[in-house]
Design a protein around this motif. Structure first.
Motif, PDB file in Angstrom:
ATOM      1  N   ALA A  61       0.831  -1.196   0.000  1.00  0.00           N
ATOM      2  CA  ALA A  61       0.000   0.000   0.000  1.00  0.00           C
ATOM      3  C   ALA A  61       0.873   1.257   0.000  1.00  0.00           C
ATOM      4  O   ALA A  61       0.565   2.253  -0.672  1.00  0.00           O
ATOM      5  N   LEU A  81       2.043   1.676  -3.528  1.00  0.00           N
ATOM      6  CA  LEU A  81       0.968   2.160  -4.406  1.00  0.00           C
ATOM      7  C   LEU A  81       0.742   3.660  -4.226  1.00  0.00           C
ATOM      8  O   LEU A  81       0.349   4.355  -5.176  1.00  0.00           O
ATOM      9  N   PRO A  94       4.325   0.651 -10.350  1.00  0.00           N
ATOM     10  CA  PRO A  94       3.655  -0.287  -9.453  1.00  0.00           C
ATOM     11  C   PRO A  94       4.657  -1.058  -8.595  1.00  0.00           C
ATOM     12  O   PRO A  94       5.731  -1.440  -9.062  1.00  0.00           O
ATOM     13  N   LEU A 119      -5.649  -8.224  -1.747  1.00  0.00           N
ATOM     14  CA  LEU A 119      -5.567  -6.908  -2.373  1.00  0.00           C
ATOM     15  C   LEU A 119      -6.865  -6.507  -3.063  1.00  0.00           C
ATOM     16  O   LEU A 119      -7.135  -5.324  -3.248  1.00  0.00           O
ATOM     17  N   GLY A 174      -9.354  -5.170  -5.393  1.00  0.00           N
ATOM     18  CA  GLY A 174      -9.286  -4.317  -6.577  1.00  0.00           C
ATOM     19  C   GLY A 174      -7.910  -3.768  -6.881  1.00  0.00           C
ATOM     20  O   GLY A 174      -7.656  -3.304  -7.996  1.00  0.00           O
ATOM     21  N   ASP A 175      -7.015  -3.800  -5.895  1.00  0.00           N
ATOM     22  CA  ASP A 175      -5.646  -3.300  -6.117  1.00  0.00           C
ATOM     23  C   ASP A 175      -4.716  -4.369  -6.674  1.00  0.00           C
ATOM     24  O   ASP A 175      -3.560  -4.083  -6.979  1.00  0.00           O
ATOM     25  N   ASP A 228      -4.424  -5.897  -9.478  1.00  0.00           N
ATOM     26  CA  ASP A 228      -3.887  -5.674 -10.822  1.00  0.00           C
ATOM     27  C   ASP A 228      -2.854  -4.554 -10.851  1.00  0.00           C
ATOM     28  O   ASP A 228      -2.163  -4.375 -11.865  1.00  0.00           O
ATOM     29  N   ASP A 229      -2.757  -3.783  -9.759  1.00  0.00           N
ATOM     30  CA  ASP A 229      -1.785  -2.685  -9.703  1.00  0.00           C
ATOM     31  C   ASP A 229      -0.488  -3.096  -9.022  1.00  0.00           C
ATOM     32  O   ASP A 229       0.403  -2.267  -8.820  1.00  0.00           O
ATOM     33  N   VAL A 230      -0.382  -4.366  -8.654  1.00  0.00           N
ATOM     34  CA  VAL A 230       0.842  -4.893  -8.042  1.00  0.00           C
ATOM     35  C   VAL A 230       1.418  -5.971  -8.966  1.00  0.00           C
ATOM     36  O   VAL A 230       0.717  -6.909  -9.346  1.00  0.00           O
TER      37      VAL A 230
END
Length: 301
Positions: free
Chosen positions: A31, A34, A41, A58, A60-61, A63-65
């Protein structure tokens, strides 16, 4: 208030013994990545089942990791891991090397398969504080006590700032190098031509190394010989494939604990590729300095 320069390398460690404890450390760290302004990322390099836990937690997050199985990252020696990290930072990090990396070594695999291998990975953890010092990279090294034993964890804590038991990288490297190398076996052979690439290649093939691997080993020996010149004495070889060994004796000390760990520049300047190439090709490159020079021992696998 800052002076506009990137923050130095932030080398952290977390030790856990359960999946819940892993998530408790990993999720806030990711986090943080992010939310870091200007950073790409964050990356989680971990055991596959830990990556699955992270994906679910995670939400919804996820895909950002960036999630990378640690067996895809830690594929060879500790020196190979240095090259992997340096290449990834060059290609993907933000300005000044800014990126958050969650990194879980494979202590159930190569890194923990022997005391000698473990020693090299602890060396890597310690030297990372020097190798990546100029970069704004934030790394959290994750140690699972279910795969990393107490001695490994204790040694790793000494390699990470802020643990209360941290020791300078140079001190840790000196302690590791204070252990003498085993004596060469009675059957060790002197190569009359010295560390000549053709002579080393021919010998290695005769000991069972496939031609392509013998070529790599011979090139590593030749590059090392060039970096160590002037040499003091002939090349000594022994072993059977894949554990072919060549020992060289230099008339001067090496001294630098980072020798062979710093990638050579693309423009061909210093440092020369000799020991870097050898560390990338060989499973082990052991260096021992003494008052008369240095002994360097290369083992292919």
């Amino acid at each position: 208030m800052t002076d506009g320069r990137p923050a130095p390398f932030d080398h952290r460690i977390t030790v856990f013994g359960s999946d819940d404890a892993f998530l408790a450390a990993a999720l806030p760290f990711l986090a943080e990545g992010l939310a870091a302004p200007g950073e790409p990322p964050p990356v989680a390099i971990a055991a596959p089942h830990h990556l699955d836990l992270l994906r679910d937690a995670l939400g919804g997050d996820a895909d950002d990791v960036v999630r990378i199985p640690h067996t895809d990252w830690y594929t060879g020696s500790a020196a190979n891991a240095v090259a992997q990290a340096a290449g990834y930072l060059t290609a993907h990090a933000g300005p000044g090397g800014g990126i958050h990396l969650l990194m879980e070594p494979v202590w159930g695999g190569r890194a923990g398969r022997s005391a000698r291998e473990t020693t090299e990975w602890i060396r890597y953890e310690a030297l990372a504080n020097l190798l990546f010092a100029p970069l704004a990279t934030t790394a959290l090294c994750a140690y699972d006590t279910r795969t990393a034993g107490p001695a490994v964890v204790a040694a790793a804590l000494r390699a990470h700032p802020g643990t209360g038991v941290y020791r300078e990288p140079e001190r840790i490297a000196a302690e590791l190098d204070a252990v003498p190398l085993p004596l060469p076996p009675a059957g060790a052979r002197t190569l009359p031509a010295g560390p000549d690439a053709a002579a080393v290649r021919s010998w290695a093939e005769g000991r069972g190394l496939p031609a392509a691997e013998a070529e790599l080993f011979a090139a590593a020996v030749a590059e090392t010989a060039a970096a160590l010149a002037p040499l003091d004495g002939a090349a000594l070889v022994w072993g059977e494939a894949p554990a072919c060994v060549c020992e060289l004796r230099s008339a001067r000390r090496v001294d630098d604990p980072l020798a062979g760990f710093v990638p050579p520049p693309a423009d061909g300047g210093e440092p020369a590729p000799g020991l870097w190439y050898a560390r990338q090709v060989c499973a082990y490159v052991d260096i021992r300095d003494d008052s008369d020079g240095a002994t360097v021992r290369l083992q292919y696998a």
